[in-house]
Write a protein that holds these residues in place. Structure first.
Motif: not given
Lengths: 133, 267
Positions: A52-53, A56, A60-61, A64-65, A104, A111, A114-115
């Protein structure tokens, strides 16, 4: 009244017997230097978070979702088995996972947020938590 | 008039025959199906909330609406009809699990609080039931009001059983195996009390009804949890489907045998 006392006794006797047995087993385990409470191997979860990391980080969130859903399903599926092994650590990871999912799944995911949330989740998975009770 | 007609008149005035009880007699298959309904409630709630991806809140709202529909059906029967009665029990089992999960996960209410709250709610229900009807008998549920008390008590026993079972498992770090053994022992002890020590049938029934909730849930977890956590790894779907089929089979048998039906009797 007599009936309630009888009922209380009928519940208390097996509960007391069971507790005594549990304490006895715990003592026996402690004596034979059994490992401390641990959630065991969490590398499968850490692997998904690493994925996912990576997704992201490319911005590309949406991807990632999709991928973090796999984490959610696997994590929730294992709850009943994992949690009793080390409830404190389990709750720590569960909270970090909730934060990451919220970040997310926001309408306009940030971003940076999320990170940060993913880093925190990854850290919670490897950390050997020192929990203050 | 004879003694017999006087007795009937007390149960149902102006009626030559006593009315049918709207809820079933407590038989072996009653407990079997109750236990399976609980097991399925636990795994189906997990499945709906996790796998379908509606989230806990939406799932709870949808299932509550379905439950209300089932209860309307059940109240409309005015007598014990196995499929509608057990449909309501299965749905109460699912919704009861979801309510507790919601309170704990979404609203951050601790398991200690929910256990105390549902104990108090159940006690209050029994108290008001007794004040209103003069009995807590499950053999004379022949009015809509009595049936409403009955289902309200059932709802709270499920919520309490869920909260208490989770509390014990979490506080003492017990796995589902140990939790199952503990609650199984308590039920055996209550059964012993009922058969040999004169434990009141109504009190014993409701206590056993509460404790079969965590017992059934542990069993469901044992079957559905992945093998690396000591489960049988059947997953939530197969476990739920397995128990649903068994429940349907038993309900079909009950419909055929009619052995859960009874006329109201005075207590």
């Amino acid at each position: 009244m007599k009936q309630f006392l009888l009922a209380a006794a009928l519940i208390a006797v097996p509960a007391a017997g069971f507790s005594t047995f549990q304490v006895y087993v715990a003592r026996a385990n402690a004596a034979t230097n059994a490992p401390a409470a641990s959630l065991g191997d969490l590398s499968a979860f850490a692997g998904i978070v690493t994925d996912v990391q990576g997704i992201a980080a490319k911005g590309d969130l949406t991807g990632a979702k999709t991928r973090i859903k796999d984490f959610e399903i696997a994590w929730d599926r294992g709850e009943k088995g994992l949690k009793p092994l080390d409830p404190d650590h389990w709750h720590m990871i569960d909270e970090a996972a909730d934060s990451a999912l919220t970040a997310i799944r926001a309408d306009n995911p940030n971003p940076q947020a999320v990170g940060d949330a993913l880093t925190a989740l990854q850290a919670s998975l490897v950390a050997n938590p020192v929990v203050t009770k | 008039m004879t003694q017999a007609s006087f007795t009937i008149a007390e149960t149902a005035p102006m009626d030559p025959t006593a009315p049918m009880n709207r809820v079933p007699k407590v038989t072996v298959d009653f407990w079997l199906i109750k236990l399976m309904a609980v097991t399925m409630g636990e795994t189906a709630a997990d499945y709906l909330a996790v796998n379908l991806g509606f989230g806990l809140t939406a799932t709870s709202l949808i299932m509550t609406a379905v439950l209300i529909g089932a209860l309307v059906l059940q109240f409309g029967q005015k007598r014990y009809v196995p499929w509608s009665y057990w449909l309501a029990v299965v749905l109460i089992s699912i919704v009861g699990t979801l309510v507790t999960d919601n309170l704990v996960d979404n609203f951050g209410v601790s398991l200690v609080t929910t256990t105390i709250f549902f104990s108090a709610a159940l006690a209050a229900t029994f108290l008001m039931w007794f004040r209103s009807e003069g009995t807590l008998s499950i053999h004379t549920v022949y009015t809509t009001r009595r049936e409403a008390w009955y289902w309200l008590a059932i709802l709270f026993t499920f919520a309490l059983g869920t909260a208490a079972g989770d509390l014990v498992a979490e506080k003492f770090g017990l796995g589902y195996m140990a939790t199952g053994v503990l609650f199984g022992l308590i039920i055996v002890s209550l059964a012993f009390g009922y058969f040999f020590l004169g434990l009141d049938p109504i009190l014993g029934f409701w206590l056993a009804y509460i404790f079969t909730r965590p017992l059934g849930a542990s069993f469901g977890d044992l079957l559905s949890q992945p093998t690396q956590y000591g489960g049988f790894g059947l997953g939530a779907i197969i476990t739920s489907a397995l128990f649903l089929s068994a429940i349907i089979a038993i309900v079909a048998y009950m419909t055929y045998s009619r052995d859960g039906e009874e006329q109201t009797i005075l207590r």
